[in-house]
Design a protein around this motif. Structure first.
Motif, PDB file in Angstrom:
ATOM      1  N   ASN A 371     -26.450  -0.699  19.534  1.00  0.00           N
ATOM      2  CA  ASN A 371     -27.883  -0.388  19.615  1.00  0.00           C
ATOM      3  C   ASN A 371     -28.692  -1.567  20.164  1.00  0.00           C
ATOM      4  OD1 ASN A 371     -27.455   2.169  18.674  1.00  0.00           O
ATOM      5  ND2 ASN A 371     -28.257   1.788  16.613  1.00  0.00           N
ATOM      6  N   GLN A 372     -28.218  -2.778  19.899  1.00  0.00           N
ATOM      7  CA  GLN A 372     -28.964  -3.963  20.356  1.00  0.00           C
ATOM      8  C   GLN A 372     -28.885  -4.142  21.861  1.00  0.00           C
ATOM      9  OE1 GLN A 372     -30.877  -5.186  17.972  1.00  0.00           O
ATOM     10  NE2 GLN A 372     -29.753  -3.660  16.749  1.00  0.00           N
ATOM     11  N   THR A 373     -27.910  -3.497  22.504  1.00  0.00           N
ATOM     12  CA  THR A 373     -27.805  -3.601  23.964  1.00  0.00           C
ATOM     13  C   THR A 373     -28.882  -2.783  24.659  1.00  0.00           C
ATOM     14  OG1 THR A 373     -26.283  -1.706  24.154  1.00  0.00           O
ATOM     15  CG2 THR A 373     -25.310  -3.880  23.732  1.00  0.00           C
ATOM     16  N   GLY A 374     -29.421  -1.775  23.954  1.00  0.00           N
ATOM     17  CA  GLY A 374     -30.440  -0.929  24.540  1.00  0.00           C
ATOM     18  C   GLY A 374     -29.907   0.158  25.448  1.00  0.00           C
ATOM     19  N   VAL A 375     -28.593   0.197  25.654  1.00  0.00           N
ATOM     20  CA  VAL A 375     -27.988   1.207  26.525  1.00  0.00           C
ATOM     21  C   VAL A 375     -28.060   2.581  25.883  1.00  0.00           C
ATOM     22  CG1 VAL A 375     -25.851   1.941  27.666  1.00  0.00           C
ATOM     23  CG2 VAL A 375     -26.467  -0.493  27.574  1.00  0.00           C
ATOM     24  N   VAL A 376     -27.815   2.629  24.568  1.00  0.00           N
ATOM     25  CA  VAL A 376     -27.810   3.887  23.832  1.00  0.00           C
ATOM     26  C   VAL A 376     -28.236   3.597  22.402  1.00  0.00           C
ATOM     27  CG1 VAL A 376     -25.393   3.671  23.131  1.00  0.00           C
ATOM     28  CG2 VAL A 376     -26.423   5.957  23.301  1.00  0.00           C
ATOM     29  N   MET A 377     -28.767   4.601  21.723  1.00  0.00           N
ATOM     30  CA  MET A 377     -29.156   4.433  20.324  1.00  0.00           C
ATOM     31  C   MET A 377     -28.289   5.340  19.459  1.00  0.00           C
ATOM     32  SD  MET A 377     -31.366   2.069  20.122  1.00  0.00           S
ATOM     33  CE  MET A 377     -31.908   2.305  18.430  1.00  0.00           C
ATOM     34  N   LEU A 378     -27.429   4.727  18.662  1.00  0.00           N
ATOM     35  CA  LEU A 378     -26.518   5.470  17.800  1.00  0.00           C
ATOM     36  C   LEU A 378     -27.098   5.572  16.390  1.00  0.00           C
ATOM     37  CD1 LEU A 378     -23.148   3.771  18.860  1.00  0.00           C
ATOM     38  CD2 LEU A 378     -24.108   5.908  19.727  1.00  0.00           C
ATOM     39  N   ASN A 379     -26.733   6.626  15.686  1.00  0.00           N
ATOM     40  CA  ASN A 379     -27.137   6.797  14.287  1.00  0.00           C
ATOM     41  C   ASN A 379     -26.239   5.909  13.423  1.00  0.00           C
ATOM     42  OD1 ASN A 379     -27.156   7.884  11.549  1.00  0.00           O
ATOM     43  ND2 ASN A 379     -28.409   9.521  12.397  1.00  0.00           N
ATOM     44  N   VAL A 380     -26.759   4.775  13.002  1.00  0.00           N
ATOM     45  CA  VAL A 380     -25.940   3.767  12.314  1.00  0.00           C
ATOM     46  C   VAL A 380     -25.308   4.307  11.026  1.00  0.00           C
ATOM     47  CG1 VAL A 380     -25.960   1.493  11.206  1.00  0.00           C
ATOM     48  CG2 VAL A 380     -27.214   1.861  13.345  1.00  0.00           C
ATOM     49  N   PRO A 381     -26.061   4.969  10.119  1.00  0.00           N
ATOM     50  CA  PRO A 381     -25.419   5.480   8.897  1.00  0.00           C
ATOM     51  C   PRO A 381     -24.247   6.418   9.178  1.00  0.00           C
ATOM     52  CG  PRO A 381     -27.798   5.509   8.640  1.00  0.00           C
ATOM     53  CD  PRO A 381     -27.523   5.175  10.070  1.00  0.00           C
ATOM     54  N   ASN A 382     -24.348   7.239  10.224  1.00  0.00           N
ATOM     55  CA  ASN A 382     -23.237   8.128  10.556  1.00  0.00           C
ATOM     56  C   ASN A 382     -21.977   7.342  10.909  1.00  0.00           C
ATOM     57  OD1 ASN A 382     -24.911  10.264  10.126  1.00  0.00           O
ATOM     58  ND2 ASN A 382     -24.896  11.017  12.245  1.00  0.00           N
ATOM     59  N   PHE A 383     -22.146   6.240  11.615  1.00  0.00           N
ATOM     60  CA  PHE A 383     -20.988   5.434  12.004  1.00  0.00           C
ATOM     61  C   PHE A 383     -20.438   4.640  10.814  1.00  0.00           C
ATOM     62  CE2 PHE A 383     -22.278   6.649  16.144  1.00  0.00           C
ATOM     63  CZ  PHE A 383     -21.149   6.532  16.948  1.00  0.00           C
ATOM     64  N   VAL A 384     -21.306   4.287   9.877  1.00  0.00           N
ATOM     65  CA  VAL A 384     -20.829   3.657   8.634  1.00  0.00           C
ATOM     66  C   VAL A 384     -19.908   4.619   7.898  1.00  0.00           C
ATOM     67  CG1 VAL A 384     -21.531   2.790   6.365  1.00  0.00           C
ATOM     68  CG2 VAL A 384     -22.846   2.157   8.403  1.00  0.00           C
ATOM     69  N   VAL A 385     -20.352   5.873   7.804  1.00  0.00           N
ATOM     70  CA  VAL A 385     -19.549   6.898   7.135  1.00  0.00           C
ATOM     71  C   VAL A 385     -18.223   7.114   7.863  1.00  0.00           C
ATOM     72  CG1 VAL A 385     -19.449   9.358   6.577  1.00  0.00           C
ATOM     73  CG2 VAL A 385     -21.526   8.062   6.118  1.00  0.00           C
ATOM     74  N   ALA A 386     -18.265   7.217   9.184  1.00  0.00           N
ATOM     75  CA  ALA A 386     -17.053   7.437   9.970  1.00  0.00           C
ATOM     76  C   ALA A 386     -16.090   6.257   9.838  1.00  0.00           C
ATOM     77  CB  ALA A 386     -17.421   7.658  11.435  1.00  0.00           C
ATOM     78  N   GLY A 387     -16.627   5.049   9.819  1.00  0.00           N
ATOM     79  CA  GLY A 387     -15.771   3.871   9.654  1.00  0.00           C
ATOM     80  C   GLY A 387     -15.053   3.863   8.318  1.00  0.00           C
ATOM     81  N   MET A 388     -15.740   4.283   7.271  1.00  0.00           N
ATOM     82  CA  MET A 388     -15.129   4.362   5.941  1.00  0.00           C
ATOM     83  C   MET A 388     -13.944   5.325   5.947  1.00  0.00           C
ATOM     84  SD  MET A 388     -18.695   4.513   3.801  1.00  0.00           S
ATOM     85  CE  MET A 388     -17.994   4.797   2.181  1.00  0.00           C
ATOM     86  N   ALA A 389     -14.144   6.496   6.544  1.00  0.00           N
ATOM     87  CA  ALA A 389     -13.080   7.494   6.592  1.00  0.00           C
ATOM     88  C   ALA A 389     -11.894   6.999   7.408  1.00  0.00           C
ATOM     89  CB  ALA A 389     -13.615   8.798   7.177  1.00  0.00           C
TER      90      ALA A 389
END
Length: 596
Positions: A371-389
């Motif tokens: 997200n800090q690159t500004g190229v795309v904005m991802l839903n951070v909580p969703n990726f936290v959940v996916a990383g856990m799984a």
């Protein structure tokens, strides 16, 4: 008194077998195991959080982080003292591996003290800040509940194994309030080959445990955080899955390395000091390592992205995105060491919880960094959940457990498709590099793992040499002659005789055919000492060798029988293919019952 109780119990069991079928009785016991497992899970969570809250509330805020330096050390020390002073000579182990070993090699028998000792030691370890999870101890405690319930009612291996799995499912379901994940955990990890009827007892135990635990301790692990996912982000979920999969391989390898380090420290108290001091220093630098670490993940799910830095030594830089990302990555790698130091240093817990935390940190660093690159904005909580799984699926080799556990505890059913992709890819990457999970590698290396891919090897690994050792052979002494032992030789039902000296050492063997030839005068030697007539066997079997090695030795020279010696070359008996085949058939029958 105990004899009378035993008699009453035997009478009850005889009545039960006449009136209730094993299948129906198993359902009744599944209810019982589920209720007790739920109570145990609630007790463990309540006790752990009571200890943690008491310690933290009684410490002034200004001194809290100084106490974090010594509290984990104190927790590990108290756990070791409990084991050494209260359990004394009883064997104490932690993690999921001993449960799998019990199924493979101990007829699913788990010592009763694990019902309570797992709860006490893990509550102390984690409550004082040990960087590990409560899930493995409660699964162990639940397994002990199921195993000993089955043994108490005189059930057989098949039923005891099923109740053990019911107990583990109840423990996980109660700990996470996630009955589906508890059931799937038992199937994926403990019962890798199962039939549809196995679902019913597991469902009952997991569901009841979840209800009981929720009634007694209703605080959810995580609050609902996920939202709808976008198709355009799918490529980023796949990229995250690859990164998580590679990280799980790293964690498995560092786990082996750390275990090797600690195995070189013989004194248990030296392990305590080394692990406790190291852990305290890591927590001082990375406060998120204190305890389970779920609070940090919840803050990330709530959108508090600077929380991981805010309470650290680098709090002044919490507004700098680069610092947050770098600090999160460092915390991620520190978490792997902190959890392994806690467990190998004498604390009790598991890598189940740390897997979730590490996956969450990795998912956060990935999405927040992009997200800090500004190229795309991802839903951070969703990726936290996916990383856990993904982390759970890769480390445990349990993609379905990772999928449904995370979906249940985070309310992330809307993320089902990304979760399916992340868990499967992470699992496949880990499995392609590492054949066995962190739980099964040790057992596979020692030949103690049930493998349904190689039935013959699995059945052989289940055999114990002492159960196929034959000792009813006539022993001949070196200074005796065939004439001296003529009567024993003629009336022997065996066709081989060991020649053993006074110290019990095997000098050689001689077959009955040659002895009969000597006694009938067809061959010289009737008056010769057996020491002169002894023949060296083709090979010998050592009493510590596994059955796979034994069969290799027999097949190599096409021999039917071999002598068994201890490490000092003392004769113990013989092992024959006949005894091995008989035991093999018996184990096949038992394994067949297990899979019904």
């Amino acid at each position: 008194m105990s004899i009378n109780i035993r008699k009453k119990l035997d009478e009850l069991n005889r009545w039960r077998m006449q009136k209730i079928s094993n299948r129906n009785f198993l359902i009744i016991l599944a209810f019982l195991v589920g209720i007790i497992g739920g109570l145990a899970a609630a007790l463990l969570k309540g006790l752990t959080h009571f200890i943690a809250a008491t310690l933290q509330n009684d410490i002034e805020w200004h001194y809290k982080y100084s106490f974090y330096l010594i509290l984990p050390l104190l927790g590990i020390l108290l756990s070791v003292l409990y084991v050494r002073k209260f359990l004394k000579k009883k064997k104490f182990e932690h993690g999921i591996t001993p449960i799998i070993y019990a199924i493979s090699r101990k007829s699913s028998r788990i010592e009763p003290h694990n019902v309570y000792s797992q709860i006490v030691t893990s509550a102390i370890t984690v409550g004082f800040g040990g960087s590990c999870g409560l899930e493995a101890p409660i699964a162990y405690s639940g397994s002990a509940i199921g195993s000993n319930t089955g043994r108490f009612f005189g059930l057989q291996y098949k039923e005891i194994t099923m109740l053990l799995a019911c107990g583990a499912a109840a423990g996980i379901a109660g700990a996470f309030n996630s009955p589906i994940a508890g059931m799937i955990f038992a199937i994926e990890i403990l019962l890798p080959e199962f039939s549809i009827p196995a679902f019913i007892p597991l469902l009952i135990s997991a569901a009841l445990a979840s209800v009981v635990s929720r009634l007694l301790y209703s605080e959810p692990l995580f609050h609902t955080a996920s939202t709808e996912w976008e198709v355009g982000a799918l490529i980023f979920y796949i990229l995250l899955a690859v990164i998580v999969g590679l990280y799980t391989v790293y964690f498995a390898k560092i786990s082996t390395t750390v275990k090797s380090w600690f195995s070189k420290i013989r004194n248990p108290y030296h392990k305590v000091w080394f692990s406790g001091i190291s852990l305290g220093l890591m927590i001082f630098i990375f406060p998120a390592l204190y305890g389970e670490g779920y609070l940090t993940i919840q803050q990330m799910l709530d959108g508090q992205f600077d929380a991981i830095v805010k309470n650290s030594l680098f709090a002044d830089y919490r507004h700098m995105a680069g610092v947050i990302v770098c600090y999160t990555v460092l915390t991620l790698f520190a978490k792997s060491l902190a959890s392994l130091f806690t467990l190998n240093g004498g604390g009790n817990g598991g890598v189940f919880g740390p897997s979730l935390v590490m996956g969450g940190l990795l998912g956060f660093a990935f999405a927040y960094g992009i997200n800090q690159t500004g190229v795309v904005m991802l839903n951070v909580p969703n990726f936290v959940v996916a990383g856990m799984a993904g982390a759970l699926a890769g480390i445990m080799h349990a993609p379905l457990t990772g999928l449904f556990l995370i979906a249940e505890i985070t309310g992330g059913y809307t993320l089902m498709v990304p979760l399916m992709l992340v868990t499967s890819i992470s699992y496949l990457i880990n499995r392609s590099i590492l054949k066995h999970s962190i739980y099964t590698k040790v057992l596979a290396d020692s030949g103690d793992l049930l493998s349904y891919e190689d039935k013959d090897r699995t059945v052989l690994s289940m055999m114990k040499l002492r159960y196929v050792l034959e000792t009813n052979f006539i022993i001949l002494r070196p200074n005796e002659t065939p004439l001296d032992r003529k009567s024993d030789i003629i009336h022997s039902k065996r066709n081989i005789f060991p020649i053993v000296d006074d110290d019990g050492k095997l000098l050689g063997t001689i077959y009955s055919e040659r002895l009969f030839s000597i006694l009938l005068g067809e061959e010289e030697g009737a008056d010769k000492a057996f020491e002169q007539l002894a023949q060296k066997p083709n090979d010998v079997v050592r009493d510590k060798e596994n059955m796979e090695i034994v069969m290799t030795k027999m097949n190599k020279d096409d021999v039917w029988i071999l002598p068994v010696l201890d490490e000092n070359d003392r004769y113990l008996g013989f092992i024959s293919k006949s005894s091995v085949f008989n035991k093999y058939r018996a184990l096949l029958v038992r394994q067949g019952h297990y899979l019904e």
